[in-house]
Design a protein around this motif. Structure first.
Motif, PDB file in Angstrom:
ATOM      1  N   UNK A 214      47.577  30.430  31.907  1.00 35.52           N
ATOM      2  CA  UNK A 214      48.806  29.671  32.171  1.00 35.52           C
ATOM      3  C   UNK A 214      49.827  30.469  32.978  1.00 35.52           C
ATOM      4  N   UNK A 215      49.390  30.917  34.147  1.00 40.01           N
ATOM      5  CA  UNK A 215      50.270  31.717  34.987  1.00 40.01           C
ATOM      6  C   UNK A 215      49.728  31.758  36.404  1.00 40.01           C
ATOM      7  N   UNK A 216      50.499  32.401  37.282  1.00 42.89           N
ATOM      8  CA  UNK A 216      50.009  32.788  38.595  1.00 42.89           C
ATOM      9  C   UNK A 216      49.945  34.308  38.602  1.00 42.89           C
ATOM     10  N   UNK A 217      48.780  34.832  38.907  1.00 44.61           N
ATOM     11  CA  UNK A 217      48.555  36.272  38.912  1.00 44.61           C
ATOM     12  C   UNK A 217      48.589  36.778  40.352  1.00 44.61           C
ATOM     13  N   UNK A 218      49.408  37.806  40.610  1.00 42.02           N
ATOM     14  CA  UNK A 218      49.477  38.414  41.936  1.00 42.02           C
ATOM     15  C   UNK A 218      48.674  39.714  41.932  1.00 42.02           C
ATOM     16  N   UNK A 219      47.795  39.848  42.913  1.00 40.89           N
ATOM     17  CA  UNK A 219      46.955  41.032  43.054  1.00 40.89           C
ATOM     18  C   UNK A 219      47.211  41.656  44.415  1.00 40.89           C
ATOM     19  N   UNK A 220      47.594  42.916  44.413  1.00 45.67           N
ATOM     20  CA  UNK A 220      47.795  43.633  45.668  1.00 45.67           C
ATOM     21  C   UNK A 220      46.553  44.470  45.964  1.00 45.67           C
ATOM     22  N   UNK A 221      45.948  44.245  47.127  1.00 41.33           N
ATOM     23  CA  UNK A 221      44.749  44.968  47.517  1.00 41.33           C
ATOM     24  C   UNK A 221      45.104  46.217  48.294  1.00 41.33           C
ATOM     25  N   UNK A 222      44.195  47.194  48.266  1.00 41.10           N
ATOM     26  CA  UNK A 222      44.376  48.364  49.107  1.00 41.10           C
ATOM     27  C   UNK A 222      44.097  47.972  50.563  1.00 41.10           C
TER      28      UNK A 222
ATOM     29  N   UNK B 157      49.875  39.873  49.345  1.00 40.90           N
ATOM     30  CA  UNK B 157      49.136  39.903  48.078  1.00 40.90           C
ATOM     31  C   UNK B 157      48.349  38.614  47.878  1.00 40.90           C
ATOM     32  N   UNK B 158      47.325  38.695  47.057  1.00 43.86           N
ATOM     33  CA  UNK B 158      46.533  37.533  46.670  1.00 43.86           C
ATOM     34  C   UNK B 158      47.157  36.909  45.428  1.00 43.86           C
ATOM     35  N   UNK B 159      47.552  35.641  45.529  1.00 40.06           N
ATOM     36  CA  UNK B 159      48.045  34.895  44.376  1.00 40.06           C
ATOM     37  C   UNK B 159      46.887  34.075  43.817  1.00 40.06           C
ATOM     38  N   UNK B 160      46.719  34.100  42.503  1.00 36.14           N
ATOM     39  CA  UNK B 160      45.605  33.441  41.841  1.00 36.14           C
ATOM     40  C   UNK B 160      46.139  32.470  40.797  1.00 36.14           C
TER      41      UNK B 160
END
Length: 387
Positions: free
Chosen positions: A325-333, A316-319
């Protein structure tokens, strides 16, 4: 303004599927096929910092970070910390600008070469530039070895400096730039503002296979690119970009691609009310892989986490997120063109303030810098075994 309702529907579906709630503890099996985030352990590696922008880990385990003010701090493998001597006499520190990106050369273990991106003033010349350095074996000092590229636009308001660095295995160095609030810059191929640049890491020259002849420009039409990262297993490079009052973006970079930011009204006025990806005025603009939608959260970096310990979020992409005020995790197809799930681990949400940089490490951990001012930290985040 062109709207894209499918993005909003994808975002809503992803949040409902992936976010941890009181009923679904992170690290526990999630109902109905939702993707469970692992529980995370967070430890402080370096503290008492003031706006550390970036962090890198050397092959010997040494950690290096740099404060906006120009101070370099190292943590040695034995746990001791020290200030690294480095001469930046003409550094400009103003609002968002100062010492920003830091990156180790891909052959650092043999050359001891690293790069910085920082603001600079000498006489009437003010710009942002990328400098190469050599670190001594004991990590006591940095010796400057040359300026790879200069003349990057610098805003007198201290805004939109870009400045993320990404050394590539092919011998190139990728550099993100901000538009410096110059209205015409993002769409002007004669300007280096509002671009992602690609240069030879040894000479600073544009590689022959860049999309525009004799130009360092690789992509254009950006506002303020704060993150650059390679997706493992694909070689695709993604940028993380800050929006105006809305539409922070993740973009997949394509050679010569135009990403649609055009704040120029024709009279030099910097119009921040236009869409980040303006398909009405730039029909060929490439749409974002992910957008924050109607509110900005101030995305500031990106990195892909890897390792079985991340479970469903391996790859996943961590942003890093400042305003949110966080770390956002994005899972790509699998194609990398769409985000199919997103989540924010509670261990990092709101507890450490503004997050500037996230940097994935080979052991699967994640280095994180906070961006609050006095008392900032470098953190190490690791999925907790057995939880």
């Amino acid at each position: 303004m062109t709207t894209h309702p499918h993005r909003h529907l994808l975002w809503v579906a992803a949040v409902s599927a992936a976010c941890c709630t009181a009923a679904t503890a992170c690290g526990a099996p999630a109902p109905d096929g939702a993707l469970a985030l692992p529980a995370l352990d967070v430890v402080t590696e370096i503290d008492d910092l003031d706006h550390p922008w970036d962090v890198v880990a050397a092959p010997d385990g040494t950690l290096l970070t740099g404060e906006r003010s120009g101070r370099f701090v190292v943590k040695h493998p034995d746990g001791s910390t020290a200030v690294l001597a480095a001469d930046l006499p003409d550094l400009v520190v103003h609002h968002e600008l100062g010492l920003m990106g830091i990156a180790l050369a891909t052959d650092f273990d043999t050359t001891r070469t690293l790069y910085t991106c920082h603001t600079h003033a000498a006489g009437e010349v003010t710009d942002i530039r990328v400098q190469s350095w050599t670190a001594d074996a004991q990590w006591t000092a940095l010796t400057p070895t040359g300026v790879l590229i200069d003349g990057l636009q610098l805003s007198d308001r201290g805004r939109h400096g870009g400045c993320r660095l990404l050394p590539h295995q092919d011998g190139t160095l990728w550099i993100s730039t901000g538009d410096a609030t110059q209205a015409a810059a993002p769409q002007d191929l004669h300007s280096l503002g509002g671009k992602v640049l690609r240069i030879d890491a040894a000479t600073g020259s544009p590689p022959a296979d860049n999309p525009f002849p004799d130009s360092a420009v690789y992509t254009l039409g950006h506002r303020n690119v704060q993150g650059l990262t390679v997706r493992p297993g694909t070689g695709d490079i993604y940028s993380v970009e800050q929006g105006t009052h809305r539409d922070d973006e993740v973009n997949r970079l394509v050679a010569g691609g135009n990403y649609g930011w055009k704040p120029d009204t024709g009279d030099g006025f910097y119009d921040e009310s236009v869409p980040m990806t303006d398909l009405d005025r730039i029909p060929e603009a490439i749409e974002a892989v992910w957008s924050s939608g109607p509110a900005t959260i101030a995305t500031a970096s990106g990195t892909f986490v890897t390792g079985a310990q991340w479970g469903d979020w391996d790859g996943a992409l961590a942003v890093g997120v400042q305003k949110g005020r966080k770390v956002l995790f994005l899972r790509l197809d699998p194609t990398g063109a769409h985000v199919v799930a997103e989540a924010a681990p509670p261990e990092l949400a709101g507890k450490y303030g503004r997050i500037r940089t996230v940097a994935a490490q080979p052991d699967g951990s994640l280095l994180v810098t906070t961006d609050n001012g006095d008392g900032d930290q470098v953190l190490r985040v690791t999925p907790a075994a057995g939880r």
